[in-house]
Design an enzyme around this catalytic site. Structure first.
Site, PDB file in Angstrom:
ATOM      1  N   GLN A  13       3.994 -14.256  -0.759  1.00  0.00           N
ATOM      2  CA  GLN A  13       4.759 -13.028  -0.534  1.00  0.00           C
ATOM      3  C   GLN A  13       5.466 -13.034   0.817  1.00  0.00           C
ATOM      4  OE1 GLN A  13       1.834 -10.022  -1.361  1.00  0.00           O
ATOM      5  NE2 GLN A  13       2.142 -10.165  -3.563  1.00  0.00           N
ATOM      6  N   ASP A  24      -3.916  -2.581   3.647  1.00  0.00           N
ATOM      7  CA  ASP A  24      -4.079  -1.928   2.351  1.00  0.00           C
ATOM      8  C   ASP A  24      -5.178  -0.878   2.374  1.00  0.00           C
ATOM      9  OD1 ASP A  24      -2.546  -3.419  -0.173  1.00  0.00           O
ATOM     10  OD2 ASP A  24      -2.692  -4.626   1.638  1.00  0.00           O
ATOM     11  N   ALA A  35       0.787  -1.229   0.000  1.00  0.00           N
ATOM     12  CA  ALA A  35       0.000   0.000   0.000  1.00  0.00           C
ATOM     13  C   ALA A  35       0.829   1.294   0.000  1.00  0.00           C
ATOM     14  CB  ALA A  35      -0.971  -0.017   1.183  1.00  0.00           C
ATOM     15  N   ARG A  93      -5.244  -1.150  -9.059  1.00  0.00           N
ATOM     16  CA  ARG A  93      -5.561  -2.078  -7.964  1.00  0.00           C
ATOM     17  C   ARG A  93      -6.586  -1.391  -7.066  1.00  0.00           C
ATOM     18  NH1 ARG A  93      -1.155  -5.412  -4.937  1.00  0.00           N
ATOM     19  NH2 ARG A  93      -2.955  -6.804  -4.776  1.00  0.00           N
TER      20      ARG A  93
END
EC number: 5.3.1.23
Length: 380
Positions: A212, A253, A66, A98
Site C-alpha cells: 500500500q 487504525d 481508519a 474489519r
C-alpha cells in the site's frame, strides 16, 4: 450490489477522484468508492447499492484506512436506511467487516444512533433515514476538518523538534486522501511540509503484504509533486544507519487507552529503529482512533489476512488474491504468517498528533485529557 465504472484513461495527472461520495441517481441512492485495489494501474469506481456490497468492498480493501472506514460505515448505515433495508443487520455486518480499525465502529454507531433516535421520536422511517444520512455527512465533514488541523499541528511539531533545513520523512503504509475525507493523517503532515518548502525527501516504505505504500502513497506523492523515494521495508534500517531519516510519520487504525498504537504491520520495527537512532516517531490520527475501551496493546484485535497475499503475487488490477489466483512466490502448501497490523508500545512513540493537539509524552492520563480538551490546545 456493487458495479464498477472506469473514470479515467491514460492521463498521467487526471483530476482527483474522491475516495468516497454519496450520489442520488434516478434509480436510487448509492455509495461510490474509488477502488483502491486497482491503483495505481487504473482508477476505477465501485458503486454500492446496499450494505453487503460495502462490506465486501471493505474486506477486499477496495475502501480502507481508519478515518475513511468510519465515513464508509456511517454512509453504509444511511444506505440501508434510505433503501429500506434492515438497519440493525446492516450495522452489525459493517462493524464486523474489519476488526482492528475502531473508526469503522464509531462511524456505524453514530449514524445508527441518529437513525434510532428519530425513529423512536417520530416513528417515521423516512425521517430516520434522513437523520442517518445527515449524521454520515457530518462524519465526512468532521474528518475533512480534522485532517486539516492534524496537518497544522503535525507541521508545528516538526518545526519544534527539527527546526531549520529540509526534512527527510519516512512513512509506512498509506495515510493520505485515500484514507480520509480530507488530505489524510500522517501524509497530510508531510504534504504540509512540502507546501512550505520544508520537505527534502519522503521515504516511502513499500509496506507488505499489499504494497500500500508502493501502490498508494507513491501514487499520492507523485500526484502532489513531492520528492519521494520508494524502498523495501527491510531497507529502512540502512537509511537510519546512514543518518538519512529525520522523522517517522505513521497513521493508526486503533490507539489503546494506554497509548499503544496499532498500524500496518512493519510500524513497530520502525519505532525500534527510530528509538535506537534518536529519531522522532510520530503517530497522526483523529481522536476517534483513540479507543478508551481497549486498555492496552495486548487487547487490540489484530486482523489476520489470507496467506495467499504473501505466497502469491497478484497484479493491482486484480482484487484481493485468493489461493491459486496469482503467481506463486513460495512452494505449494507454504504456510504464511500474515497479520495486517502490529502494535507499537507508548514508550516508543514520541508523540501522537490529533486534530485536538499533540500528546507528548504519550501516557494514559494525557490521552484522557486529550479527549476532553478544546481543539487548539497542545500538551507540552
Amino acid at each position: 450490489m456493487a458495479d464498477q465504472q472506469a473514470r479515467t484513461g491514460g492521463d498521467k495527472r487526471p483530476r482527483r477522484i474522491p475516495a468516497i461520495r454519496w450520489e442520488e441517481p434516478p434509480e436510487g441512492p448509492v455509495l461510490v468508492l474509488l477502488d483502491q485495489t486497482r491503483l495505481p494501474a487504473e482508477e476505477v469506481e465501485l458503486v454500492c447499492t446496499d450494505a453487503p456490497a460495502l462490506v465486501e468492498a471493505i474486506r477486499s480493501l477496495a475502501v480502507r484506512g481508519a478515518p475513511l472506514l468510519g465515513i464508509a460505515g456511517a454512509y453504509g448505515v444511511a444506505l440501508a436506511a434510505v433503501r429500506g433495508f434492515d438497519v440493525a443487520e446492516a450495522a452489525g455486518a459493517l462493524e464486523g467487516a474489519r476488526p482492528t480499525a475502531v473508526n469503522l465502529s464509531v462511524g456505524v454507531r453514530r449514524a445508527q444512533a441518529a437513525h434510532r433516535a428519530v425513529l423512536a421520536r417520530t416513528g417515521d422511517p423516512a425521517a430516520a433515514a434522513a437523520a442517518a444520512l445527515a449524521a454520515a455527512r457530518t462524519v465526512h465533514a468532521d474528518d475533512a476538518e480534522a485532517s486539516a488541523r492534524m496537518a497544522a499541528h503535525g507541521l508545528a511539531l516538526l518545526d519544534e523538534l527539527l527546526p531549520g533545513g529540509g526534512l527527510r520523512i519516512l512513512t509506512h503504509c498509506n495515510s493520505g486522501s485515500l484514507v480520509s475525507g480530507g488530505e489524510g493523517t500522517a501524509f497530510a503532515v508531510a504534504l504540509a511540509a512540502h507546501r512550505k518548502g520544508r520537505l527534502q525527501r519522503l521515504w516511502v516504505d513499500e509496506t507488505r503484504p499489499l504494497l500500500q505504500g508502493a501502490r498508494l502513497t507513491a501514487y499520492e506523492a507523485a500526484r502532489n509533486g513531492m520528492a519521494y523515494t520508494l524502498l523495501t521495508d527491510n531497507a529502512a534500517g540502512s537509511l537510519f544507519a546512514a543518518g538519512e531519516v529525520d522523522a517517522v510519520l505513521i497513521g493508526a487504525d486503533r490507539i489503546a487507552a494506554d497509548g499503544s498504537v496499532a498500524n500496518k504491520v512493519g510500524s513497530y520495527p520502525l519505532a525500534v529503529l527510530a528509538r535506537y537512532h534518536h529519531v522522532p516517531f510520530i503517530a497522526v490520527a483523529p481522536v476517534t482512533t483513540v479507543d478508551p475501551d481497549t486498555p492496552d496493546g495486548a487487547s487490540i484485535d489484530i486482523e489476520q489476512r489470507p496467506g495467499a497475499e504473501v505466497t502469491e503475487a497478484t497484479p493491482p488490477q486484480v482484487s484481493t488474491p485468493r489461493a491459486g489466483g496469482g503467481i506463486p512466490m513460495a512452494p505449494l502448501g507454504t504456510q504464511a504468517y500474515n497479520p495486517a497490523f502490529d502494535v507499537t508500545p507508548p514508550e516508543l512513540v514520541t508523540a501522537i498528533v490529533t486534530e485536538k493537539g499533540v500528546v507528548s509524552p504519550v501516557t494514559a492520563e494525557a490521552l484522557v485529557q486529550l479527549r476532553t480538551r478544546s481543539p487548539q490546545v497542545t500538551n507540552d
